[in-house]
Design an enzyme around this catalytic site. Structure first.
Site, mmCIF file in Angstrom:
data_model
loop_
_atom_site.group_PDB
_atom_site.id
_atom_site.type_symbol
_atom_site.label_atom_id
_atom_site.label_comp_id
_atom_site.label_asym_id
_atom_site.label_seq_id
_atom_site.Cartn_x
_atom_site.Cartn_y
_atom_site.Cartn_z
ATOM 1 N N ASP A 93 0.949 18.469 -10.698
ATOM 2 C CA ASP A 93 1.644 18.830 -9.459
ATOM 3 C C ASP A 93 1.047 18.144 -8.233
ATOM 4 O OD1 ASP A 93 3.195 20.552 -11.012
ATOM 5 O OD2 ASP A 93 1.704 22.139 -10.827
ATOM 6 N N LYS B 147 3.560 13.431 -8.243
ATOM 7 C CA LYS B 147 3.898 12.210 -9.010
ATOM 8 C C LYS B 147 5.363 11.839 -8.818
ATOM 9 C CE LYS B 147 2.439 14.362 -12.705
ATOM 10 N NZ LYS B 147 1.751 15.534 -12.145
ATOM 11 N N GLY C 38 7.315 19.497 -13.980
ATOM 12 C CA GLY C 38 8.246 19.860 -12.913
ATOM 13 C C GLY C 38 7.943 18.982 -11.725
ATOM 14 N N HIS C 39 8.882 18.105 -11.395
ATOM 15 C CA HIS C 39 8.677 17.201 -10.265
ATOM 16 C C HIS C 39 9.716 17.511 -9.200
ATOM 17 C CE1 HIS C 39 6.237 15.109 -13.140
ATOM 18 N NE2 HIS C 39 7.267 14.728 -13.862
ATOM 19 N N THR C 40 9.255 17.831 -8.003
ATOM 20 C CA THR C 40 10.178 18.076 -6.889
ATOM 21 C C THR C 40 10.240 16.831 -6.022
ATOM 22 O OG1 THR C 40 9.651 20.413 -6.921
ATOM 23 C CG2 THR C 40 10.669 19.566 -4.909
ATOM 24 N N ARG D 257 2.761 15.762 -39.226
ATOM 25 C CA ARG D 257 3.757 14.961 -39.946
ATOM 26 C C ARG D 257 4.905 15.800 -40.514
ATOM 27 N NH1 ARG D 257 -1.133 12.005 -42.883
ATOM 28 N NH2 ARG D 257 -1.632 14.206 -42.968
ATOM 29 N N GLN E 140 2.133 15.903 -16.353
ATOM 30 C CA GLN E 140 0.832 16.571 -16.361
ATOM 31 C C GLN E 140 -0.237 15.699 -15.684
ATOM 32 O OE1 GLN E 140 2.765 16.558 -19.552
ATOM 33 N NE2 GLN E 140 3.712 18.175 -18.367
ATOM 34 N N VAL F 186 2.176 12.798 4.035
ATOM 35 C CA VAL F 186 2.021 13.655 5.218
ATOM 36 C C VAL F 186 3.151 14.688 5.331
ATOM 37 C CG1 VAL F 186 0.605 12.014 6.522
ATOM 38 C CG2 VAL F 186 3.101 11.847 6.652
#
Ligand code: GDP
Ligand code: IMO
Ligand code: MG
Length: 428
Positions: free
Chosen positions: A13, A16, A40-42, A142, A223, A413
Protein backbone atom coordinates in the site's frame (compact mmCIF):
# COMPACT_ATOMS: atom_id res chain seq x y z
CA UNK A 1 14.13 -2.01 -24.72
CA UNK A 2 13.17 -0.78 -21.30
CA UNK A 3 11.90 -3.32 -18.81
CA UNK A 4 10.88 -1.44 -15.67
CA UNK A 5 9.87 -3.07 -12.38
CA UNK A 6 7.73 -1.38 -9.74
CA UNK A 7 7.84 -2.98 -6.30
CA UNK A 8 6.64 -2.17 -2.80
CA UNK A 9 9.51 -1.26 -0.49
CA UNK A 10 7.67 -1.76 2.83
CA UNK A 11 4.60 -3.87 3.75
CA UNK A 12 2.34 -2.88 0.87
CA UNK A 13 0.00 0.00 0.00
CA UNK A 14 2.89 2.36 -0.69
CA UNK A 15 1.16 3.79 -3.77
CA UNK A 16 2.37 1.37 -6.45
CA UNK A 17 -0.83 1.91 -8.45
CA UNK A 18 -0.27 5.64 -8.60
CA UNK A 19 3.40 5.18 -9.58
CA UNK A 20 2.42 2.83 -12.41
CA UNK A 21 -0.20 5.30 -13.56
CA UNK A 22 2.42 8.07 -13.58
CA UNK A 23 4.46 6.38 -16.32
CA UNK A 24 1.67 4.45 -18.04
CA UNK A 25 1.14 6.99 -20.83
CA UNK A 26 4.69 6.27 -22.05
CA UNK A 27 4.34 2.51 -21.61
CA UNK A 28 3.20 -0.22 -23.99
CA UNK A 29 2.58 -3.09 -21.56
CA UNK A 30 1.81 -3.19 -17.83
CA UNK A 31 2.30 -6.65 -16.36
CA UNK A 32 1.06 -8.07 -13.09
CA UNK A 33 3.51 -10.85 -12.18
CA UNK A 34 2.63 -11.97 -8.63
CA UNK A 35 -0.21 -12.22 -6.14
CA UNK A 36 -3.88 -11.99 -6.97
CA UNK A 37 -6.88 -10.08 -5.70
CA UNK A 38 -5.24 -9.66 -2.30
CA UNK A 39 -3.77 -6.50 -3.85
CA UNK A 40 -5.66 -3.22 -3.77
CA UNK A 41 -4.43 -0.25 -5.75
CA UNK A 42 -6.27 3.07 -5.59
CA UNK A 43 -5.67 5.46 -8.46
CA UNK A 44 -7.25 8.91 -8.48
CA UNK A 45 -7.76 10.55 -11.88
CA UNK A 46 -9.56 13.90 -11.67
CA UNK A 47 -12.90 13.26 -9.95
CA UNK A 48 -12.71 9.53 -10.63
CA UNK A 49 -11.33 7.06 -8.11
CA UNK A 50 -10.50 3.51 -9.22
CA UNK A 51 -9.81 0.56 -6.92
CA UNK A 52 -8.04 -2.26 -8.74
CA UNK A 53 -7.39 -5.70 -7.31
CA UNK A 54 -6.57 -8.27 -9.95
CA UNK A 55 -6.05 -6.06 -12.97
CA UNK A 56 -2.79 -4.16 -13.40
CA UNK A 57 -3.14 -0.38 -12.97
CA UNK A 58 -2.06 0.18 -16.57
CA UNK A 59 -5.58 -0.79 -17.65
CA UNK A 60 -6.63 2.79 -16.81
CA UNK A 61 -4.45 4.25 -19.58
CA UNK A 62 -5.65 4.08 -23.19
CA UNK A 63 -3.13 2.38 -25.46
CA UNK A 64 -1.57 0.22 -22.76
CA UNK A 65 -1.86 -3.56 -23.08
CA UNK A 66 -2.48 -5.00 -19.60
CA UNK A 67 -1.04 -8.46 -19.00
CA UNK A 68 -1.70 -10.96 -16.21
CA UNK A 69 1.40 -13.16 -16.29
CA UNK A 70 2.15 -16.71 -15.15
CA UNK A 71 3.12 -15.77 -11.58
CA UNK A 72 -0.38 -14.54 -10.72
CA UNK A 73 -3.21 -16.54 -9.11
CA UNK A 74 -6.55 -15.69 -10.70
CA UNK A 75 -10.02 -15.75 -9.19
CA UNK A 76 -12.12 -15.86 -12.37
CA UNK A 77 -15.23 -14.41 -10.79
CA UNK A 78 -13.23 -11.42 -9.57
CA UNK A 79 -11.56 -11.05 -12.95
CA UNK A 80 -14.83 -10.78 -14.85
CA UNK A 81 -16.48 -8.58 -12.21
CA UNK A 82 -13.58 -6.17 -12.38
CA UNK A 83 -13.60 -6.12 -16.18
CA UNK A 84 -17.35 -5.49 -16.24
CA UNK A 85 -17.13 -2.74 -13.63
CA UNK A 86 -14.36 -0.90 -15.50
CA UNK A 87 -16.06 -1.43 -18.84
CA UNK A 88 -19.26 0.13 -17.54
CA UNK A 89 -17.23 3.21 -16.53
CA UNK A 90 -16.22 3.62 -20.16
CA UNK A 91 -12.73 2.09 -20.06
CA UNK A 92 -11.47 -0.10 -22.88
CA UNK A 93 -10.72 -3.45 -21.28
CA UNK A 94 -10.57 -5.43 -24.50
CA UNK A 95 -6.78 -5.61 -24.69
CA UNK A 96 -6.23 -7.69 -21.55
CA UNK A 97 -3.95 -10.70 -22.09
CA UNK A 98 -3.88 -13.59 -19.61
CA UNK A 99 -1.14 -16.20 -19.30
CA UNK A 100 -2.09 -19.80 -20.13
CA UNK A 101 0.18 -20.83 -17.24
CA UNK A 102 -1.33 -18.66 -14.49
CA UNK A 103 -2.98 -20.63 -11.68
CA UNK A 104 -6.63 -20.40 -10.71
CA UNK A 105 -8.06 -19.64 -7.27
CA UNK A 106 -11.08 -21.90 -6.81
CA UNK A 107 -13.85 -22.05 -4.26
CA UNK A 108 -11.91 -24.62 -2.19
CA UNK A 109 -8.91 -22.29 -1.92
CA UNK A 110 -11.09 -19.50 -0.55
CA UNK A 111 -12.73 -21.89 1.94
CA UNK A 112 -9.38 -23.28 3.08
CA UNK A 113 -7.89 -19.81 3.52
CA UNK A 114 -10.67 -18.86 5.92
CA UNK A 115 -10.77 -22.10 7.93
CA UNK A 116 -7.01 -22.39 8.33
CA UNK A 117 -6.84 -18.81 9.58
CA UNK A 118 -9.55 -19.52 12.11
CA UNK A 119 -7.76 -22.65 13.32
CA UNK A 120 -4.44 -20.81 13.67
CA UNK A 121 -6.07 -18.81 16.46
CA UNK A 122 -3.51 -16.47 18.03
CA UNK A 123 -0.93 -17.38 15.39
CA UNK A 124 -3.11 -16.21 12.49
CA UNK A 125 -1.55 -14.22 9.65
CA UNK A 126 -4.51 -11.91 9.08
CA UNK A 127 -4.76 -12.88 5.41
CA UNK A 128 -7.15 -11.16 3.05
CA UNK A 129 -9.18 -14.39 2.92
CA UNK A 130 -9.04 -14.47 -0.86
CA UNK A 131 -7.57 -17.99 -1.17
CA UNK A 132 -4.10 -16.75 -2.10
CA UNK A 133 -2.01 -19.00 0.21
CA UNK A 134 -3.89 -22.26 -0.57
CA UNK A 135 -3.74 -21.58 -4.34
CA UNK A 136 0.05 -21.02 -4.25
CA UNK A 137 0.43 -24.06 -1.96
CA UNK A 138 -1.28 -26.19 -4.61
CA UNK A 139 0.98 -24.71 -7.30
CA UNK A 140 4.11 -25.68 -5.34
CA UNK A 141 2.54 -29.02 -4.44
CA UNK A 142 1.93 -29.64 -8.16
CA UNK A 143 -1.81 -30.07 -7.78
CA UNK A 144 -2.83 -26.61 -9.01
CA UNK A 145 -5.30 -25.82 -11.79
CA UNK A 146 -3.98 -23.57 -14.56
CA UNK A 147 -5.81 -21.33 -17.02
CA UNK A 148 -5.01 -23.67 -19.91
CA UNK A 149 -6.75 -26.56 -18.09
CA UNK A 150 -10.09 -24.83 -18.74
CA UNK A 151 -9.78 -25.76 -22.40
CA UNK A 152 -9.51 -29.52 -21.84
CA UNK A 153 -12.48 -30.69 -19.82
CA UNK A 154 -11.09 -34.20 -19.18
CA UNK A 155 -7.84 -32.93 -17.82
CA UNK A 156 -9.65 -30.29 -15.78
CA UNK A 157 -11.91 -32.89 -14.18
CA UNK A 158 -8.97 -35.18 -13.36
CA UNK A 159 -7.03 -32.34 -11.80
CA UNK A 160 -9.96 -31.07 -9.73
CA UNK A 161 -10.65 -34.64 -8.55
CA UNK A 162 -7.01 -35.03 -7.56
CA UNK A 163 -6.96 -31.73 -5.71
CA UNK A 164 -10.23 -32.35 -3.87
CA UNK A 165 -9.47 -35.91 -2.81
CA UNK A 166 -7.17 -34.87 0.02
CA UNK A 167 -8.85 -31.55 0.70
CA UNK A 168 -12.26 -33.04 1.33
CA UNK A 169 -10.78 -35.33 3.99
CA UNK A 170 -9.27 -32.27 5.58
CA UNK A 171 -12.42 -30.17 5.32
CA UNK A 172 -14.74 -32.87 6.67
CA UNK A 173 -12.60 -34.69 9.23
CA UNK A 174 -10.43 -31.90 10.58
CA UNK A 175 -12.40 -28.73 10.00
CA UNK A 176 -15.93 -30.12 10.29
CA UNK A 177 -17.00 -28.58 6.99
CA UNK A 178 -19.03 -30.04 4.12
CA UNK A 179 -17.21 -31.80 1.32
CA UNK A 180 -16.93 -29.88 -1.98
CA UNK A 181 -18.20 -31.70 -5.09
CA UNK A 182 -16.01 -32.13 -8.18
CA UNK A 183 -18.92 -31.23 -10.48
CA UNK A 184 -19.74 -27.94 -8.80
CA UNK A 185 -16.10 -26.81 -9.12
CA UNK A 186 -15.69 -28.02 -12.70
CA UNK A 187 -19.00 -26.49 -13.83
CA UNK A 188 -18.13 -23.19 -12.21
CA UNK A 189 -14.70 -23.05 -13.86
CA UNK A 190 -16.02 -24.11 -17.26
CA UNK A 191 -18.62 -21.35 -17.17
CA UNK A 192 -15.77 -18.84 -17.71
CA UNK A 193 -13.87 -20.76 -20.39
CA UNK A 194 -15.37 -19.30 -23.56
CA UNK A 195 -15.23 -15.71 -22.36
CA UNK A 196 -11.64 -16.22 -21.31
CA UNK A 197 -10.39 -18.02 -24.42
CA UNK A 198 -9.68 -14.94 -26.60
CA UNK A 199 -7.59 -13.35 -23.84
CA UNK A 200 -5.30 -16.31 -23.25
CA UNK A 201 -1.79 -16.35 -24.70
CA UNK A 202 1.83 -17.29 -24.19
CA UNK A 203 2.56 -14.07 -22.32
CA UNK A 204 6.29 -14.83 -21.90
CA UNK A 205 6.67 -14.97 -25.69
CA UNK A 206 4.53 -11.84 -26.12
CA UNK A 207 6.58 -9.80 -23.63
CA UNK A 208 9.97 -10.94 -24.90
CA UNK A 209 8.96 -10.03 -28.45
CA UNK A 210 7.71 -6.67 -27.26
CA UNK A 211 11.09 -5.96 -25.64
CA UNK A 212 12.85 -7.13 -28.84
CA UNK A 213 10.86 -4.49 -30.70
CA UNK A 214 11.94 -1.78 -28.28
CA UNK A 215 8.59 -1.49 -26.51
CA UNK A 216 8.38 -0.34 -22.88
CA UNK A 217 7.17 -2.98 -20.44
CA UNK A 218 6.34 -2.12 -16.83
CA UNK A 219 6.12 -4.96 -14.32
CA UNK A 220 3.80 -3.89 -11.51
CA UNK A 221 4.39 -5.82 -8.30
CA UNK A 222 1.61 -6.57 -5.87
CA UNK A 223 2.31 -6.61 -2.11
CA UNK A 224 5.85 -5.70 -1.09
CA UNK A 225 9.35 -6.75 -0.10
CA UNK A 226 8.53 -7.28 3.57
CA UNK A 227 5.58 -9.49 2.53
CA UNK A 228 7.68 -11.59 0.11
CA UNK A 229 7.56 -15.30 0.92
CA UNK A 230 11.39 -15.55 0.96
CA UNK A 231 12.55 -12.11 2.00
CA UNK A 232 9.69 -10.81 4.12
CA UNK A 233 8.81 -11.25 7.78
CA UNK A 234 7.99 -14.95 7.40
CA UNK A 235 5.53 -16.44 8.33
CA UNK A 236 3.69 -13.08 8.36
CA UNK A 237 3.95 -12.72 4.60
CA UNK A 238 1.96 -13.40 1.48
CA UNK A 239 2.64 -16.57 -0.53
CA UNK A 240 4.28 -15.12 -3.63
CA UNK A 241 7.55 -13.53 -4.75
CA UNK A 242 6.80 -9.84 -4.55
CA UNK A 243 10.43 -8.75 -4.95
CA UNK A 244 12.11 -7.78 -8.24
CA UNK A 245 13.26 -11.38 -8.86
CA UNK A 246 9.59 -12.33 -8.93
CA UNK A 247 9.14 -10.12 -11.98
CA UNK A 248 11.42 -12.49 -13.91
CA UNK A 249 10.05 -15.82 -12.67
CA UNK A 250 6.52 -14.47 -12.66
CA UNK A 251 6.64 -13.37 -16.29
CA UNK A 252 9.25 -15.39 -18.18
CA UNK A 253 11.30 -12.28 -18.95
CA UNK A 254 14.95 -12.77 -17.97
CA UNK A 255 16.53 -10.68 -15.18
CA UNK A 256 19.03 -9.08 -17.58
CA UNK A 257 16.14 -7.47 -19.48
CA UNK A 258 15.02 -5.51 -16.41
CA UNK A 259 16.64 -2.09 -16.70
CA UNK A 260 15.08 -0.15 -13.85
CA UNK A 261 13.84 -1.27 -10.46
CA UNK A 262 11.62 1.33 -8.84
CA UNK A 263 10.89 0.93 -5.14
CA UNK A 264 7.76 2.65 -3.84
CA UNK A 265 8.06 3.78 -0.24
CA UNK A 266 5.85 5.88 2.03
CA UNK A 267 7.26 8.80 4.00
CA UNK A 268 6.15 6.77 7.05
CA UNK A 269 5.21 3.07 7.40
CA UNK A 270 2.00 1.02 7.37
CA UNK A 271 1.13 -2.64 7.60
CA UNK A 272 -2.13 -4.64 7.36
CA UNK A 273 -2.48 -7.98 9.13
CA UNK A 274 -0.28 -9.55 11.79
CA UNK A 275 3.51 -9.65 12.19
CA UNK A 276 6.41 -7.60 13.51
CA UNK A 277 6.50 -3.83 12.87
CA UNK A 278 9.22 -2.11 14.94
CA UNK A 279 8.12 1.52 14.41
CA UNK A 280 4.41 0.86 14.99
CA UNK A 281 2.66 3.60 16.97
CA UNK A 282 -0.15 2.78 19.37
CA UNK A 283 -0.70 6.38 20.43
CA UNK A 284 -2.36 9.50 19.01
CA UNK A 285 0.48 9.88 16.46
CA UNK A 286 -0.45 6.51 14.97
CA UNK A 287 -4.08 7.61 14.91
CA UNK A 288 -3.10 10.84 13.20
CA UNK A 289 -1.14 9.08 10.44
CA UNK A 290 -4.11 6.78 9.90
CA UNK A 291 -6.70 9.53 9.67
CA UNK A 292 -4.67 12.11 7.70
CA UNK A 293 -3.21 9.41 5.39
CA UNK A 294 -6.59 7.67 5.13
CA UNK A 295 -4.92 4.37 5.98
CA UNK A 296 -7.70 1.85 5.49
CA UNK A 297 -7.26 -1.22 3.27
CA UNK A 298 -8.39 -0.92 -0.35
CA UNK A 299 -9.23 -4.64 -0.37
CA UNK A 300 -10.61 -5.46 3.08
CA UNK A 301 -11.29 -1.99 4.52
CA UNK A 302 -9.26 -2.92 7.62
CA UNK A 303 -7.56 -0.01 9.42
CA UNK A 304 -3.85 -0.14 8.58
CA UNK A 305 -1.29 -0.24 11.38
CA UNK A 306 0.86 2.92 11.23
CA UNK A 307 4.34 4.03 12.31
CA UNK A 308 7.32 6.22 11.47
CA UNK A 309 9.71 5.71 8.54
CA UNK A 310 12.09 2.79 9.01
CA UNK A 311 15.42 3.33 7.22
CA UNK A 312 16.95 -0.14 7.85
CA UNK A 313 13.92 -1.62 6.06
CA UNK A 314 14.38 0.61 3.03
CA UNK A 315 18.08 -0.28 2.88
CA UNK A 316 17.12 -3.95 3.07
CA UNK A 317 14.65 -3.44 0.21
CA UNK A 318 17.17 -1.47 -1.82
CA UNK A 319 19.74 -4.27 -1.56
CA UNK A 320 17.44 -7.21 -2.14
CA UNK A 321 15.74 -5.71 -5.18
CA UNK A 322 18.58 -3.64 -6.63
CA UNK A 323 16.36 -0.57 -6.40
CA UNK A 324 17.65 2.09 -8.80
CA UNK A 325 15.04 4.73 -7.92
CA UNK A 326 12.62 5.29 -5.08
CA UNK A 327 9.28 7.03 -5.31
CA UNK A 328 8.59 8.54 -1.88
CA UNK A 329 4.82 8.82 -1.43
CA UNK A 330 2.52 10.64 0.99
CA UNK A 331 5.01 13.26 2.12
CA UNK A 332 1.97 15.59 2.46
CA UNK A 333 0.64 13.43 5.30
CA UNK A 334 3.55 14.57 7.51
CA UNK A 335 2.76 18.28 7.10
CA UNK A 336 2.18 19.97 10.45
CA UNK A 337 4.26 17.59 12.58
CA UNK A 338 6.83 19.67 14.46
CA UNK A 339 9.56 17.04 14.75
CA UNK A 340 9.45 13.88 12.63
CA UNK A 341 11.11 10.77 14.07
CA UNK A 342 12.88 8.38 11.65
CA UNK A 343 14.11 4.96 12.70
CA UNK A 344 17.84 4.75 11.88
CA UNK A 345 18.70 1.47 13.66
CA UNK A 346 17.23 -0.99 16.18
CA UNK A 347 18.07 -2.02 19.66
CA UNK A 348 17.54 -5.65 20.64
CA UNK A 349 18.18 -6.58 24.29
CA UNK A 350 20.71 -3.78 24.66
CA UNK A 351 22.52 -4.51 21.38
CA UNK A 352 22.41 -2.09 18.43
CA UNK A 353 21.50 -3.42 14.99
CA UNK A 354 22.14 -1.08 12.05
CA UNK A 355 20.51 -3.52 9.62
CA UNK A 356 17.38 -5.73 9.77
CA UNK A 357 18.26 -8.64 12.10
CA UNK A 358 18.14 -12.06 10.42
CA UNK A 359 16.56 -13.74 13.45
CA UNK A 360 12.78 -13.57 13.61
CA UNK A 361 12.92 -13.43 17.41
CA UNK A 362 15.31 -10.46 17.31
CA UNK A 363 13.12 -8.64 14.81
CA UNK A 364 10.05 -9.20 16.96
CA UNK A 365 11.95 -7.62 19.89
CA UNK A 366 13.55 -4.81 17.87
CA UNK A 367 13.04 -1.35 19.38
CA UNK A 368 13.57 1.57 17.01
CA UNK A 369 16.43 4.01 17.54
CA UNK A 370 15.06 7.37 16.37
CA UNK A 371 16.61 10.48 14.93
CA UNK A 372 14.30 13.52 14.72
CA UNK A 373 13.96 15.88 11.78
CA UNK A 374 12.35 19.33 11.87
CA UNK A 375 8.94 19.42 10.16
CA UNK A 376 7.04 22.04 8.12
CA UNK A 377 3.61 23.65 8.25
CA UNK A 378 3.11 24.81 4.66
CA UNK A 379 0.62 22.94 2.43
CA UNK A 380 2.82 21.05 -0.04
CA UNK A 381 0.10 19.49 -2.20
CA UNK A 382 0.69 22.03 -4.98
CA UNK A 383 4.46 21.44 -5.20
CA UNK A 384 5.62 20.19 -8.60
CA UNK A 385 9.35 20.93 -8.43
CA UNK A 386 11.72 19.95 -5.64
CA UNK A 387 12.40 23.65 -5.04
CA UNK A 388 8.67 24.22 -4.35
CA UNK A 389 8.94 22.14 -1.17
CA UNK A 390 9.73 23.94 2.12
CA UNK A 391 13.39 23.69 3.12
CA UNK A 392 12.68 21.24 5.95
CA UNK A 393 10.67 18.96 3.66
CA UNK A 394 13.55 18.98 1.18
CA UNK A 395 15.95 18.11 3.95
CA UNK A 396 13.71 15.31 5.20
CA UNK A 397 13.68 13.80 1.68
CA UNK A 398 17.46 14.18 1.28
CA UNK A 399 18.06 12.57 4.68
CA UNK A 400 15.88 9.58 3.74
CA UNK A 401 17.68 9.35 0.41
CA UNK A 402 21.05 9.26 2.15
CA UNK A 403 19.87 6.51 4.54
CA UNK A 404 18.04 4.40 1.97
CA UNK A 405 20.75 3.74 -0.60
CA UNK A 406 19.17 5.07 -3.84
CA UNK A 407 17.95 8.34 -5.20
CA UNK A 408 14.43 9.53 -4.37
CA UNK A 409 13.38 10.25 -7.94
CA UNK A 410 9.78 11.28 -7.33
CA UNK A 411 7.86 12.54 -4.32
CA UNK A 412 4.12 12.16 -3.83
CA UNK A 413 2.39 15.20 -2.37
CA UNK A 414 -1.26 14.11 -2.67
CA UNK A 415 -3.49 11.32 -4.02
CA UNK A 416 -4.19 12.98 -7.40
CA UNK A 417 -2.45 11.88 -10.55
CA UNK A 418 -0.75 15.31 -10.85
CA UNK A 419 0.27 15.59 -7.20
CA UNK A 420 3.87 14.59 -7.65
CA UNK A 421 7.32 16.15 -7.74
CA UNK A 422 9.56 14.44 -10.31
CA UNK A 423 13.31 14.89 -9.78
CA UNK A 424 14.52 12.22 -12.23
CA UNK A 425 12.58 10.57 -15.03
CA UNK A 426 11.44 7.11 -13.90
CA UNK A 427 11.83 5.65 -17.39
CA UNK A 428 15.32 4.99 -18.74
P1 GDP B 1 -0.72 0.24 -3.60
O1 GDP B 1 -1.37 -1.01 -3.13
O2 GDP B 1 0.74 0.26 -3.36
O3 GDP B 1 -1.07 0.57 -5.03
O4 GDP B 1 -1.30 1.41 -2.69
P2 GDP B 1 -2.84 1.64 -2.23
O5 GDP B 1 -3.60 2.17 -3.39
O6 GDP B 1 -3.36 0.44 -1.54
O7 GDP B 1 -2.64 2.73 -1.11
C1 GDP B 1 -2.05 3.97 -1.37
C2 GDP B 1 -3.08 5.08 -1.07
O8 GDP B 1 -2.40 6.31 -0.98
C3 GDP B 1 -4.11 5.27 -2.17
O9 GDP B 1 -5.33 5.60 -1.56
C4 GDP B 1 -3.58 6.43 -3.00
O10 GDP B 1 -4.60 7.19 -3.62
C5 GDP B 1 -2.91 7.25 -1.94
N1 GDP B 1 -1.72 8.00 -2.37
C6 GDP B 1 -0.75 7.62 -3.24
N2 GDP B 1 0.23 8.56 -3.29
C7 GDP B 1 -0.13 9.53 -2.41
C8 GDP B 1 0.49 10.76 -1.98
O11 GDP B 1 1.58 11.13 -2.39
N3 GDP B 1 -0.21 11.48 -1.03
C9 GDP B 1 -1.40 11.09 -0.52
N4 GDP B 1 -2.00 11.85 0.40
N5 GDP B 1 -2.00 9.95 -0.92
C10 GDP B 1 -1.37 9.19 -1.84
P1 IMO C 1 -0.98 -4.29 -2.18
O1 IMO C 1 -0.62 -4.83 -3.52
C1 IMO C 1 -0.96 -4.81 2.17
C2 IMO C 1 -1.07 -8.95 3.65
C3 IMO C 1 -2.32 -9.39 4.39
C4 IMO C 1 -1.71 -10.41 5.33
C5 IMO C 1 -0.64 -11.07 4.49
C6 IMO C 1 -1.06 -12.39 3.85
O2 IMO C 1 -2.25 -3.50 -2.17
O3 IMO C 1 0.18 -3.56 -1.55
P2 IMO C 1 -2.67 -12.99 1.83
O4 IMO C 1 -4.15 -12.77 1.64
O5 IMO C 1 -1.83 -12.38 0.78
O6 IMO C 1 -2.34 -14.44 2.06
O7 IMO C 1 -2.33 -12.25 3.21
O8 IMO C 1 -0.31 -10.14 3.48
N1 IMO C 1 -1.32 -8.38 2.30
C7 IMO C 1 -1.23 -7.08 2.01
N2 IMO C 1 -1.00 -6.01 2.79
N3 IMO C 1 -1.10 -4.64 0.83
C8 IMO C 1 -1.30 -5.71 0.02
O9 IMO C 1 -1.32 -5.61 -1.31
C9 IMO C 1 -1.42 -7.00 0.60
N4 IMO C 1 -1.62 -8.24 0.11
C10 IMO C 1 -1.55 -9.07 1.15
O10 IMO C 1 -2.91 -8.31 5.06
O11 IMO C 1 -1.07 -9.76 6.41
MG1 MG D 1 -2.82 -1.63 -1.75
Amino acid sequence: MPGVVIIGAQWGDEGKGKATDLIANRTDYVVKFNGGNNAGHTVVIGDEKYALHLLPSGILTPGVTPVIANGVVIDLEVLFNELTALGSRGLDVSKLVVSANAHIITQYHRTLDRVTERFLGKRQIGTTGRGIGPAYADKINRVGIRIQDLFDENILRQKVEGALHQKNHLLVKVYNRRAIGVDEVVDDLLSYAERLRPMVADTALLLNRALDEGKTVVFEGGQATMLDVDHGTYPFVTSSSSTAGGAATGSGVAPNRLDRIIGIVKAYTTRVGAGPFPTELHDEWGERLRSVGFEFGTTTGRPRRTGWYDAPITRYTQRGNGVTDFVLTKLDVLTGIERIPVCVAYEVDGERFDEVPVSQTDFHHAKPVYEEFPGWDEDISGAREFGDLPKNAQEYVLALEEMSGSRMSAIGVGPDREAIVVRHDLLP
